[in-house]
Design a protein around this motif. Structure first.
Motif, mmCIF file in Angstrom:
data_model
loop_
_atom_site.group_PDB
_atom_site.id
_atom_site.type_symbol
_atom_site.label_atom_id
_atom_site.label_comp_id
_atom_site.label_asym_id
_atom_site.label_seq_id
_atom_site.Cartn_x
_atom_site.Cartn_y
_atom_site.Cartn_z
ATOM 1 N N GLY A 126 -3.528 -4.887 13.559
ATOM 2 C CA GLY A 126 -3.649 -3.821 15.046
ATOM 3 C C GLY A 126 -2.288 -4.087 15.855
ATOM 4 O O GLY A 126 -1.478 -4.807 15.595
ATOM 5 N N LEU B 112 8.198 -2.894 1.133
ATOM 6 C CA LEU B 112 6.985 -2.485 1.399
ATOM 7 C C LEU B 112 5.870 -2.906 0.235
ATOM 8 O O LEU B 112 6.121 -3.281 -0.756
ATOM 9 C CB LEU B 112 7.081 -0.908 1.048
ATOM 10 C CG LEU B 112 5.817 -0.045 1.317
ATOM 11 C CD1 LEU B 112 5.266 0.179 2.512
ATOM 12 C CD2 LEU B 112 6.252 1.640 0.612
ATOM 13 N N MET B 113 4.434 -3.272 0.942
ATOM 14 C CA MET B 113 3.654 -3.810 0.124
ATOM 15 C C MET B 113 2.433 -2.601 -0.171
ATOM 16 O O MET B 113 2.268 -1.753 0.827
ATOM 17 C CB MET B 113 3.065 -4.791 0.909
ATOM 18 C CG MET B 113 3.994 -5.952 0.687
ATOM 19 S SD MET B 113 3.293 -7.505 1.794
ATOM 20 C CE MET B 113 3.778 -7.187 3.375
ATOM 21 N N CYS C 28 0.891 2.669 6.929
ATOM 22 C CA CYS C 28 -0.261 1.600 7.415
ATOM 23 C C CYS C 28 -1.297 2.734 8.029
ATOM 24 O O CYS C 28 -2.242 2.602 7.179
ATOM 25 C CB CYS C 28 0.449 0.760 8.200
ATOM 26 S SG CYS C 28 -0.771 -0.401 8.897
ATOM 27 N N VAL D 202 10.460 -2.477 7.710
ATOM 28 C CA VAL D 202 9.859 -2.260 6.456
ATOM 29 C C VAL D 202 10.906 -1.375 5.781
ATOM 30 O O VAL D 202 11.262 -0.259 6.311
ATOM 31 C CB VAL D 202 8.393 -1.582 6.631
ATOM 32 C CG1 VAL D 202 7.884 -1.225 5.362
ATOM 33 C CG2 VAL D 202 7.493 -2.352 7.584
ATOM 34 N N LEU E 151 -2.818 -3.056 6.510
ATOM 35 C CA LEU E 151 -2.456 -4.295 7.279
ATOM 36 C C LEU E 151 -2.813 -4.389 8.656
ATOM 37 O O LEU E 151 -2.900 -5.273 9.178
ATOM 38 C CB LEU E 151 -0.979 -4.583 7.003
ATOM 39 C CG LEU E 151 -0.411 -5.400 5.769
ATOM 40 C CD1 LEU E 151 -1.245 -4.937 4.481
ATOM 41 C CD2 LEU E 151 0.945 -5.748 5.770
ATOM 42 N N ASN F 211 11.541 -6.625 12.889
ATOM 43 C CA ASN F 211 10.798 -6.239 11.705
ATOM 44 C C ASN F 211 11.059 -5.028 11.132
ATOM 45 O O ASN F 211 10.584 -3.945 11.838
ATOM 46 C CB ASN F 211 9.254 -6.465 11.500
ATOM 47 C CG ASN F 211 8.804 -7.911 11.606
ATOM 48 O OD1 ASN F 211 9.624 -8.763 11.482
ATOM 49 N ND2 ASN F 211 7.664 -8.088 11.692
ATOM 50 N N GLY G 294 -3.013 -7.736 10.155
ATOM 51 C CA GLY G 294 -1.762 -8.555 10.714
ATOM 52 C C GLY G 294 -0.677 -8.528 9.960
ATOM 53 O O GLY G 294 0.461 -8.862 10.339
ATOM 54 N N GLY G 295 -0.509 -8.109 8.777
ATOM 55 C CA GLY G 295 0.848 -8.376 7.788
ATOM 56 C C GLY G 295 1.248 -9.766 7.853
ATOM 57 O O GLY G 295 0.464 -10.651 8.049
HETATM 58 N N1 SAM Z 1 1.342 -3.798 15.690
HETATM 59 C C1 SAM Z 1 2.176 -4.740 15.360
HETATM 60 C C2 SAM Z 1 3.520 -4.350 14.817
HETATM 61 O O1 SAM Z 1 3.677 -3.043 14.767
HETATM 62 O O2 SAM Z 1 4.250 -4.966 14.528
HETATM 63 C C3 SAM Z 1 1.473 -5.821 14.340
HETATM 64 C C4 SAM Z 1 0.905 -5.577 13.359
HETATM 65 S S1 SAM Z 1 1.634 -4.750 12.028
HETATM 66 C C5 SAM Z 1 0.593 -4.773 10.625
HETATM 67 C C6 SAM Z 1 2.652 -6.159 11.531
HETATM 68 C C7 SAM Z 1 3.643 -5.857 10.546
HETATM 69 O O3 SAM Z 1 3.321 -5.434 9.234
HETATM 70 C C8 SAM Z 1 4.651 -4.788 11.118
HETATM 71 O O4 SAM Z 1 6.034 -5.037 11.107
HETATM 72 C C9 SAM Z 1 4.538 -3.550 10.078
HETATM 73 O O5 SAM Z 1 5.596 -2.910 9.870
HETATM 74 C C10 SAM Z 1 4.406 -4.359 8.989
HETATM 75 N N2 SAM Z 1 3.599 -3.668 7.685
HETATM 76 C C11 SAM Z 1 2.213 -2.917 7.910
HETATM 77 N N3 SAM Z 1 2.144 -2.339 6.710
HETATM 78 C C12 SAM Z 1 2.902 -2.794 5.784
HETATM 79 C C13 SAM Z 1 3.186 -2.627 4.166
HETATM 80 N N4 SAM Z 1 2.123 -1.949 3.695
HETATM 81 N N5 SAM Z 1 4.194 -3.038 3.801
HETATM 82 C C14 SAM Z 1 4.867 -3.703 4.540
HETATM 83 N N6 SAM Z 1 4.995 -4.194 5.632
HETATM 84 C C15 SAM Z 1 3.915 -3.694 6.593
#
Ligand code: SAM
Length: 324
Positions: free
Chosen positions: A67, A188-189, A28, A159, A319, A157, A323-324
């Motif tokens: 974030g 993973l996206m 990310c 990934v 993301l 969560n 916020g995913g």
């Molecule tokens: N900071 C918070 C957290 O760590 O949960 C919330 C925001 S984060 C973007 C939300 C979720 O998206 C997290 O579980 C993160 O691991 C997941 N995430 C971020 N980038 C991703 C990706 N490229 N593919 C899949 N999940 C992703």
């Protein structure tokens, strides 16, 4: 209830309240947060106007995300404001958990009833390798604190990352052996920033499903209006395992969510071409009707599906911004 042109109805608002994240997750923000625009995020009044308008359109669940949403000093105040809005039945958050051990009770008391905690590894060294932070013990204390604080719903969560954490499957399963929580593997996206990483570490969710079934896990019948995860249960485990497979066929057919960024842009799809600014419609309670008309009309432009299969992630560089 608002419907889009494909007959999907929307109950769920994912509201990013900040772009800032203090972690450096390798998929990310591997180099950490970089300020690309002034940190002028929606304030509490703007958030109240936004959520009030959306609630009257039938959206009853709000997730505060980022974030890292909990870096905001007014996080508990935002949660209390949102949960007091008529029509809002559930306030959730997604957090990396770095402050959870300290604040779980405060956040629960502020009206958050559901919490998703991101944990990509249960091995401290591997956790640090993936997230850039030596925080696993601290986050695990946060999970304990969340259980003690009485959240209705706690989810983890994770990934799914080929060669980085997929070998930890049995450790993740052990984690839910005696805990009544759901651990969800998120496929993973691909985003604008992580194409090479995606190529190397993407693992199809079906691989984990096969491994679960081989260990005696069974799919749980899906509830109407359930989230995007397919859940699995096992008679010897208190918790559940969920699989979120955005690349699965028909994933978008049940989409029930809208997103608003921390600067007030409506994003119709996580992987859409950009946002529609609503901030100018959040300046006073009197603008509610115009806000609702705008959202209802924009919704008709929502695409029937994302184009991730074609490696098109739209305007989403990573993301953390939404916020995913
Ligand atoms: N900071 C918070 C957290 O760590 O949960 C919330 C925001 S984060 C973007 C939300 C979720 O998206 C997290 O579980 C993160 O691991 C997941 N995430 C971020 N980038 C991703 C990706 N490229 N593919 C899949 N999940 C992703």
């Amino acid at each position: 209830m608002i419907l889009d042109a494909n007959g999907r109805s929307f109950q769920y608002l994912r509201l990013s309240i900040t772009d800032v994240c203090n972690y450096r997750c390798s998929y990310c923000l591997p180099n950490g947060y970089v300020e690309e625009a002034p940190r002028r995020f929606l304030d509490i009044d703007e958030i109240r106007h936004l959520v009030t308008g959306f609630a009257e359109l039938g959206l009853w669940k709000v997730r505060l995300t980022g974030g890292e949403p909990t870096v905001r000093k007014d996080f508990a105040q935002i949660a209390a404001t949102v949960s007091a809005i008529p029509g809002i039945g559930k306030v959730a958050t997604t957090t990396n958990g770095y402050q959870l051990a300290k604040h779980a009770q405060l956040w629960r008391d502020a009206g958050i009833s559901a919490i998703n905690i991101s944990i990509d590894s249960l091995d401290p060294v591997n956790f640090q390798r993936i997230t850039g932070m030596d925080h696993l013990p601290r986050v695990l204390k946060g999970v304990d604190a969340a259980e003690a604080a009485g959240f209705d719903d706690i989810k983890i969560n994770t990934v799914l990352l080929k060669d980085l954490n997929h070998h930890e499957l049995d450790r993740f399963l052990d984690f839910v052996k005696d805990r009544q929580i759901s651990l969800r593997f998120i496929e993973l996206m691909e985003t604008g920033d992580n194409a090479a990483y995606f190529e190397k570490h993407h693992l199809c969710a079906s691989t984990i499903i096969k491994a679960l079934v081989a260990r005696g896990w069974q799919p749980v019948a899906r509830m109407i209006a359930a989230g995007p995860a397919q859940e699995f249960s096992h008679p010897a485990y208190a918790g559940k395992i969920g699989i979120i497979a955005p690349y699965a066929k028909d994933f978008c057919q049940t989409c029930n969510r809208l997103r608003v960024t921390a600067r007030g842009d409506l994003r119709l799809c996580l992987f859409g071409d950009g946002g529609h600014n609503l901030r100018h419609l959040l300046q006073s309670a009197d603008q509610k009707n115009e806000l609702q008309r705008t959202v209802t009309s924009l919704l008709q432009q929502k695409a029937s599906t994302h184009l991730l299969h074609f490696h098109q992630s739209g305007a989403t560089k990573n993301l953390s911004a939404l916020g995913g």
